[in-house]
Write an enzyme that holds these catalytic residues in place. Structure first.
Site, PDB file in Angstrom:
ATOM      1  N   CYS A 198      35.150  77.578 -21.464  1.00 40.81           N
ATOM      2  CA  CYS A 198      34.129  76.549 -21.282  1.00 40.81           C
ATOM      3  C   CYS A 198      33.687  76.064 -22.663  1.00 40.81           C
ATOM      4  CB  CYS A 198      32.976  77.198 -20.511  1.00 40.81           C
ATOM      5  SG  CYS A 198      31.386  76.411 -20.681  1.00 40.81           S
ATOM      6  N   HIS A 248      31.119  74.539 -23.483  1.00 41.94           N
ATOM      7  CA  HIS A 248      29.670  74.532 -23.662  1.00 41.94           C
ATOM      8  C   HIS A 248      29.122  75.901 -24.020  1.00 41.94           C
ATOM      9  CE1 HIS A 248      29.918  70.911 -20.771  1.00 41.94           C
ATOM     10  NE2 HIS A 248      29.966  70.501 -22.018  1.00 41.94           N
ATOM     11  N   HIS A 249      29.748  76.944 -23.524  1.00 42.45           N
ATOM     12  CA  HIS A 249      29.229  78.295 -23.747  1.00 42.45           C
ATOM     13  C   HIS A 249      30.254  79.230 -24.384  1.00 42.45           C
ATOM     14  CE1 HIS A 249      26.776  76.689 -20.386  1.00 42.45           C
ATOM     15  NE2 HIS A 249      25.789  77.250 -21.041  1.00 42.45           N
ATOM     16  N   GLN A 301      36.245  71.382 -16.889  1.00 47.89           N
ATOM     17  CA  GLN A 301      37.230  71.400 -15.816  1.00 47.89           C
ATOM     18  C   GLN A 301      37.677  70.002 -15.397  1.00 47.89           C
ATOM     19  OE1 GLN A 301      36.395  74.149 -12.557  1.00 47.89           O
ATOM     20  NE2 GLN A 301      37.814  73.053 -11.229  1.00 47.89           N
ATOM     21  N   CYS A 360      30.325  81.251 -17.041  1.00 46.95           N
ATOM     22  CA  CYS A 360      29.014  80.834 -17.537  1.00 46.95           C
ATOM     23  C   CYS A 360      28.021  80.703 -16.400  1.00 46.95           C
ATOM     24  CB  CYS A 360      29.123  79.530 -18.319  1.00 46.95           C
ATOM     25  SG  CYS A 360      29.907  78.192 -17.413  1.00 46.95           S
TER      26      CYS A 360
END
Lengths: 248, 235
Positions: free
Chosen positions: B126, B128-129, B167, B197
Site C-alpha cells: 500500500c 499510503h502506509h 489497488q 492497513c
C-alpha cells in the site's frame, strides 16, 4: 522489549510448579529498578520478561519520535527510487510512521494494567479455553507482518481471569517486533504469573509474510508453535484434551 | 505445417541475406548483443540497488531506535539490512519492463474465444502506509488473432504489483499492459484483495476484501461478454 529487566520477588509456591521456568527467571542477573539494565549477553539467558516490567515507551515518546520516523521513511522512499513528492506519497512517511508505532504499541502497555481488576475467585477446576484469537505481529527480522490465530487454555486453581483479558495479553505481546516462538512463551508465562493456574497451554498458528511475499515464497505454509506449562506439560491426557478442543 | 511453408525452407538463410543485406551471422551477433545489453541493464539495476542499500539500511536503524527497541540485541542486529533488502525485493517491479518479458511470447493463433487466467496470487505494498495488501487477480481477454503465453499474464501482474500501489491503479495498469501488448478485442481484470492497513490497524476489520475491476473493449461494451468473464472467474 528484550532487555533483561529487573524481576520482583516471587512467591515461594510459584517456583517449583512450572518446570523451573520461574527458577530460571529468578536466577537471572538483574538490577533493581533505577539501575541500568544488564548487558545483552546476560539478557540472552532469559527469553521471557516479567509481567511486572516497566513500559519502555509512552504516548509522549511516540509524539516526539514521529518527525524522525517520518524522515527515515522519506529516505526509504527515495532509496527505493520513488518520488516522495508525488501526490500519493506526500503524507506517506507520516502515515507509515504512525502505522509502525501502532504495530509496536505493545511496548507502551503493561500486563498488570489490563489484568489487575479482572481476576476472580471461582471454584472451577476444569479447563478454560479461548481459541481463534486473531493475532497480528511484526517479524523482527524483516519488519514484515505475521498474522494468525492464538489458542489459549488453562486449568484454573481457584482463580479465573476475565476472558477478554486473555485476548488483551495476546495484543500486548503480539504488537511488538517478535519471533513466534518467543511470543508463544511470553503469553504462557504472563498467564502463569498472573493466575498461578495448575497449567497453561498456548498454541499459535501463523502465516509469515516474510516467507510468503519474499524469500522462499510459499503461499500456503503455516508455522505452528506451542508452549505447555504445568499439568499441560506433565499430563498427556490434559494436553490431549486441550489439543482436541482447539482443533474442533 | 499449417499452410505456413511454401516448401522453400532451405533457402531461408539466403533469402535473409538477400533481403536484409546482412549476413545471417550478423543476426546472431545482434541477438547476442541485445542479450548482453539486457544483462548489462539488469546488472546496472542490481548495482543501483546495492548502492542505495546503505541509505535504506540506515533509515531502518533509526526506525528501530525510535520505536523504543534495543538495536544491539541479537534478534535485531542484522534487521536493518534484511528489512532494506526485503523492501527492495517488494518493490522490484520498478526495474522491470513489460516489453522485456512479453516480446517473445506472443503467438499468432486463430482463437477468438475468451482466455482466462484466474487466481493469480498477488502481493503488493500500500503506497499510503507501506503495509502489504494481497489477494488474487483474474485476467481474461478476447484474442484478436494473437495470444500470449499464459505465464506472461502472471508476470505482468508481478511487474505492476511489486511496487508501491493503490489497488485501483494496479488493476488498470495490468489491463492496459495486456491491451497494448496484444491489441485484443477486450480485456477484463478483477482483483480481490485484503489490505493489511485495514486489517492490522485503523478500522481493524479482519474479513473485509476490496474488489476492483477494469473492463476494456468488448468486455466493457458487451454485457454478455462481461457476464461470461465474471461467471467464469467469480465463484
Amino acid at each position: 522489549m528484550e532487555r533483561a529487566l529487573p524481576t520482583q520477588q516471587k512467591d515461594a509456591e510459584a517456583t517449583g510448579e512450572l518446570n523451573g521456568l520461574f527458577d530460571a527467571m529468578m536466577r537471572k542477573p538483574g538490577g533493581r529498578p533505577g539501575q541500568a539494565p544488564p548487558t545483552s549477553s546476560s539478557s540472552s539467558c532469559s527469553v521471557t520478561e516479567s509481567w511486572r516490567e516497566v513500559r519502555t515507551r509512552s504516548v509522549e515518546d511516540n509524539e516526539m519520535s514521529l518527525p524522525s520516523l517520518a524522515t527515515a521513511y522519506t529516505s526509504i522512499l527515495r532509496g527505493l527510487g520513488e518520488d516522495p513528492q508525488r501526490q500519493g506519497l506526500l503524507k506517506t512517511p507520516r502515515r507509515a510512521a504512525t502505522a509502525m508505532q501502532f504495530f509496536t504499541k505493545g511496548y507502551q502497555e503493561k500486563i498488570i494494567d489490563v489484568m489487575n481488576d479482572a481476576i476472580f475467585d471461582e471454584d472451577h477446576d476444569e479447563m478454560v479455553i479461548v481459541k481463534d484469537i486473531d493475532m497480528f505481529s511484526m517479524c523482527e527480522h524483516h519488519l514484515v507482518p505475521i498474522f494468525g490465530r492464538v489458542h489459549i487454555g488453562y486449568l484454573p486453581d481457584k482463580r479465573v481471569l476475565g476472558l477478554s483479558k486473555l485476548a488483551r495479553i495476546v495484543e500486548i505481546y503480539s504488537r511488538r517486533l517478535q519471533v513466534q516462538e518467543r511470543l508463544t512463551k511470553q503469553i504462557a508465562v504472563a498467564i502463569t504469573e498472573a493466575l498461578k493456574p495448575a497449567g497453561v497451554g498456548v498454541v499459535i498458528e501463523a502465516t509469515h509474510m516474510c516467507m510468503v511475499m519474499r524469500g522462499v515464497q510459499k503461499m500456503n505454509s503455516k508455522t505452528v508453535t506451542s508452549t505447555m506449562l504445568g499439568v499441560f506439560r506433565e499430563d498427556p491426557k490434559t494436553r490431549d484434551e486441550f489439543l482436541t478442543l482447539i482443533r474442533g | 505445417m499449417n499452410g505456413h511453408s511454401n516448401g522453400k525452407i532451405s533457402n531461408t538463410v539466403e533469402d535473409y541475406n538477400r533481403n536484409e543485406k546482412k549476413c545471417f551471422g550478423d543476426l546472431a551477433v545482434e541477438m547476442k548483443k541485445s542479450a548482453v545489453i539486457c544483462e548489462q541493464e539488469f546488472s546496472r539495476k542490481k548495482t543501483e540497488d546495492e548502492s542505495r542499500l546503505p541509505a535504506i539500511e540506515a533509515a531502518y536503524s533509526i526506525i528501530l531506535r525510535e520505536l523504543g527497541e534495543d538495536t544491539d540485541r541479537q534478534g535485531l542486529l542484522r534487521t536493518p539490512l534484511r528489512a532494506a533488502k526485503a523492501m527492495q525485493f517488494l518493490t522490484k517491479g520498478y526495474h522491470e519492463n513489460v516489453n522485456d518479458i512479453l516480446n517473445d511470447a506472443i503467438f499468432d493463433e486463430d482463437h477468438d474465444e475468451m482466455v482466462i487466467v484466474k487466481d493469480i496470487d498477488m502481493f503488493s505494498l500500500c503506497e499510503h502506509h507501506l503495509v502489504p495488501f494481497f489477494g488474487k487477480v483474474h485476467i481474461g481477454y478476447l484474442p484478436n488473432q494473437k495470444v500470449v503465453g499464459l505465464s506472461k499474464l502472471a508476470r505482468i501482474v508481478e511487474i505492476f504489483s511489486r511496487r508501491l500501489q493503490v489497488q485501483e491503479r494496479l488493476t488498470k495498469q495490468i489491463a492496459t499492459a495486456v491491451s497494448e501488448a496484444l491489441q485484443p478485442k477486450g480485456v477484463a481484470v478483477v482483483i480481490e484483495a485484503a489490505h493489511m492497513c485495514m486489517v492490522m490497524r485503523g478500522v481493524q476489520k479482519i474479513n473485509t476484501r476490496t474488489v476492483t475491476s477494469t473492463m476494456l473493449g468488448l468486455c466493457r461494451e458487451d454485457p454478455k461478454t462481461r457476464e461470461e468473464f465474471l461467471s467464469l472467474t467469480m465463484r
